[in-house]
Scaffold this active site. Structure first.
Site, PDB file in Angstrom:
ATOM      1  N   SER A  68      -2.276 -22.921 -50.884  1.00  0.00           N
ATOM      2  CA  SER A  68      -1.044 -23.718 -50.800  1.00  0.00           C
ATOM      3  C   SER A  68      -1.272 -25.203 -50.517  1.00  0.00           C
ATOM      4  O   SER A  68      -0.333 -25.986 -50.635  1.00  0.00           O
ATOM      5  CB  SER A  68      -0.121 -23.144 -49.723  1.00  0.00           C
ATOM      6  OG  SER A  68       0.474 -21.984 -50.217  1.00  0.00           O
ATOM      7  N   LYS A  71      -0.175 -27.472 -53.165  1.00  0.00           N
ATOM      8  CA  LYS A  71       1.235 -27.858 -53.316  1.00  0.00           C
ATOM      9  C   LYS A  71       1.446 -29.355 -53.029  1.00  0.00           C
ATOM     10  O   LYS A  71       2.385 -29.957 -53.530  1.00  0.00           O
ATOM     11  CB  LYS A  71       2.114 -26.999 -52.390  1.00  0.00           C
ATOM     12  CG  LYS A  71       2.121 -25.516 -52.809  1.00  0.00           C
ATOM     13  CD  LYS A  71       2.783 -24.608 -51.768  1.00  0.00           C
ATOM     14  CE  LYS A  71       2.763 -23.147 -52.219  1.00  0.00           C
ATOM     15  NZ  LYS A  71       3.234 -22.214 -51.193  1.00  0.00           N
ATOM     16  N   TYR A 193       0.791 -22.296 -61.747  1.00  0.00           N
ATOM     17  CA  TYR A 193       0.840 -22.133 -60.280  1.00  0.00           C
ATOM     18  C   TYR A 193      -0.410 -21.398 -59.766  1.00  0.00           C
ATOM     19  O   TYR A 193      -1.056 -21.835 -58.803  1.00  0.00           O
ATOM     20  CB  TYR A 193       2.125 -21.383 -59.882  1.00  0.00           C
ATOM     21  CG  TYR A 193       2.174 -21.052 -58.415  1.00  0.00           C
ATOM     22  CD1 TYR A 193       2.324 -22.060 -57.461  1.00  0.00           C
ATOM     23  CD2 TYR A 193       2.028 -19.738 -57.965  1.00  0.00           C
ATOM     24  CE1 TYR A 193       2.335 -21.764 -56.104  1.00  0.00           C
ATOM     25  CE2 TYR A 193       2.042 -19.433 -56.617  1.00  0.00           C
ATOM     26  CZ  TYR A 193       2.196 -20.449 -55.683  1.00  0.00           C
ATOM     27  OH  TYR A 193       2.190 -20.153 -54.348  1.00  0.00           O
ATOM     28  N   TYR A 245       5.113 -24.031 -42.590  1.00  0.00           N
ATOM     29  CA  TYR A 245       6.098 -22.954 -42.732  1.00  0.00           C
ATOM     30  C   TYR A 245       6.939 -22.809 -41.479  1.00  0.00           C
ATOM     31  O   TYR A 245       7.259 -23.799 -40.844  1.00  0.00           O
ATOM     32  CB  TYR A 245       5.406 -21.645 -43.131  1.00  0.00           C
ATOM     33  CG  TYR A 245       4.620 -21.868 -44.377  1.00  0.00           C
ATOM     34  CD1 TYR A 245       5.276 -22.182 -45.563  1.00  0.00           C
ATOM     35  CD2 TYR A 245       3.246 -21.838 -44.379  1.00  0.00           C
ATOM     36  CE1 TYR A 245       4.565 -22.444 -46.716  1.00  0.00           C
ATOM     37  CE2 TYR A 245       2.529 -22.096 -45.532  1.00  0.00           C
ATOM     38  CZ  TYR A 245       3.194 -22.394 -46.685  1.00  0.00           C
ATOM     39  OH  TYR A 245       2.503 -22.662 -47.806  1.00  0.00           O
ATOM     40  N   VAL A 263      -3.395 -20.107 -47.382  1.00  0.00           N
ATOM     41  CA  VAL A 263      -3.867 -18.801 -46.907  1.00  0.00           C
ATOM     42  C   VAL A 263      -5.381 -18.613 -47.065  1.00  0.00           C
ATOM     43  O   VAL A 263      -5.924 -17.625 -46.586  1.00  0.00           O
ATOM     44  CB  VAL A 263      -3.103 -17.609 -47.552  1.00  0.00           C
ATOM     45  CG1 VAL A 263      -1.670 -17.540 -47.080  1.00  0.00           C
ATOM     46  CG2 VAL A 263      -3.185 -17.655 -49.067  1.00  0.00           C
TER      47      VAL A 263
END
Ligand code: DON
Length: 310
Positions: A68, A71, A193, A245, A263
């Protein structure tokens, strides 16, 4: 200057040594075999400063799956490509839910809460897929340029596992498509992605490649504008409110830096006006954030007084 660097290096080594056994408190991501097999006791930390130096300790040159953290790069690329219309298709609010929760997306008519939860990053992947003739190649080229390293690679084992286990991500994409918030074909968007999640980089490379976010959008070495100062501010604001998050509040409370986790066990933290911290230790806590990485960033931010809320 040289003395400062040596002192910083020593500090990083001391902080890392203090974490030696703490990886045992977390659990390595096991949703795909390619991540589950990573050695849990690897750990590293790198600090890149605006003078262009990257200092590290432990396994800071060991490539890992950025997941992630990708991103952040995707968001900057998409903002540069389409500008403000992006914010009509994705919002900038914390979700208050796990990064892969789907319940909010239907209630909010296919508009993701922010660009760093999975739904938001898939939306950004759609923007990239629709606006670059070969978005995967463009993405990799972009990262290699920012990191000044042409050896950065996509881990094909991770990619194939992501595709195989990507049903929930496919559900996000189809749900957004049903609300007309995805332009390209869903398989193409997902392929982009999963590709960006599967890139491997080291702490050293990540710290180097994100320095522009600590420097109002300007690469401190080449002086090239990577994004506008306004957009660097916006990306940092999103990382501050949503990058960790539903532990973002606690992270702001205890650390006070814009940050993004993955992760694969990596975390990047932006220190405006100073540089970038990147940590890596695979075992994760309940929120999907690296246990040791959180401790390391909290400790270094405290020791150096780096919080943006001072
Ligand atoms: O799409 C997924 O769920 C993973 N490939 C990436 C998620 C991730 O890294 C979330 N970060 N903590």
């Amino acid at each position: 200057m040289k003395k400062n660097i040596i002192e910083l290096q020593k500090k990083l080594q001391t902080l890392l040594s203090a974490e030696k056994d703490n990886y045992l408190q977390g659990k390595v991501a096991n949703y795909i075999p390619a991540l589950a097999s990573v050695k849990p006791d690897l750990m590293g930390i790198a600090v890149g400063t605006l003078e262009g130096k990257v200092v590290g300790a432990g396994d800071y040159q060991h490539p890992f799956s950025i997941q992630s953290i990708s991103k952040v790069f995707g968001l900057v690329m998409a903002i540069n490509r389409i500008g403000d219309p992006l914010w009509k298709r994705v919002r900038m609010e914390p979700s208050g839910l796990p990064f892969n929760s789907i319940i909010q997306l239907q209630a909010e008519k296919g508009i993701p809460r922010n660009p760093v939860i999975n739904a938001g990053a898939i939306l950004i992947s759609d923007i990239l897929t629709s606006n670059f003739s070969s978005s995967k190649f463009a993405f990799l080229t972009y990262i290699r340029k920012l990191a000044r390293n042409d050896n950065i690679r996509i881990d094909n084992d991770v990619y194939l596992s992501e595709v195989k286990h990507g049903h929930l991500n496919a559900a996000f994409a189809h749900l957004m498509k049903s609300f007309d918030n995805i332009e390209s074909e869903v398989p193409d968007v997902l392929s982009h992605y999963f590709t960006q999640c599967s890139i491997s980089m080291s702490c050293e490379q990540l710290a180097q490649s994100l320095l522009f976010l600590a420097n109002k959008g300007i690469d401190p070495i080449t002086k090239e504008t990577i994004c506008t100062a306004r957009d660097a501010h916006r990306v940092n604001a999103i990382l501050s409110t949503s990058g960790m998050y539903d532990q973002s509040g606690e992270f702001a409370f205890s650390v006070g830096l814009p940050a993004k986790s993955g992760v694969g066990g990596g975390i990047i933290a932006i220190v405006p006006g100073y540089g970038v911290i990147c940590t890596w230790s695979p075992p994760l806590n309940h929120y999907g954030n690296s246990v040791v990485g959180m401790n390391l960033i909290e400790n270094i931010a405290e020791e150096l007084g780096l919080s943006i809320y001072h």
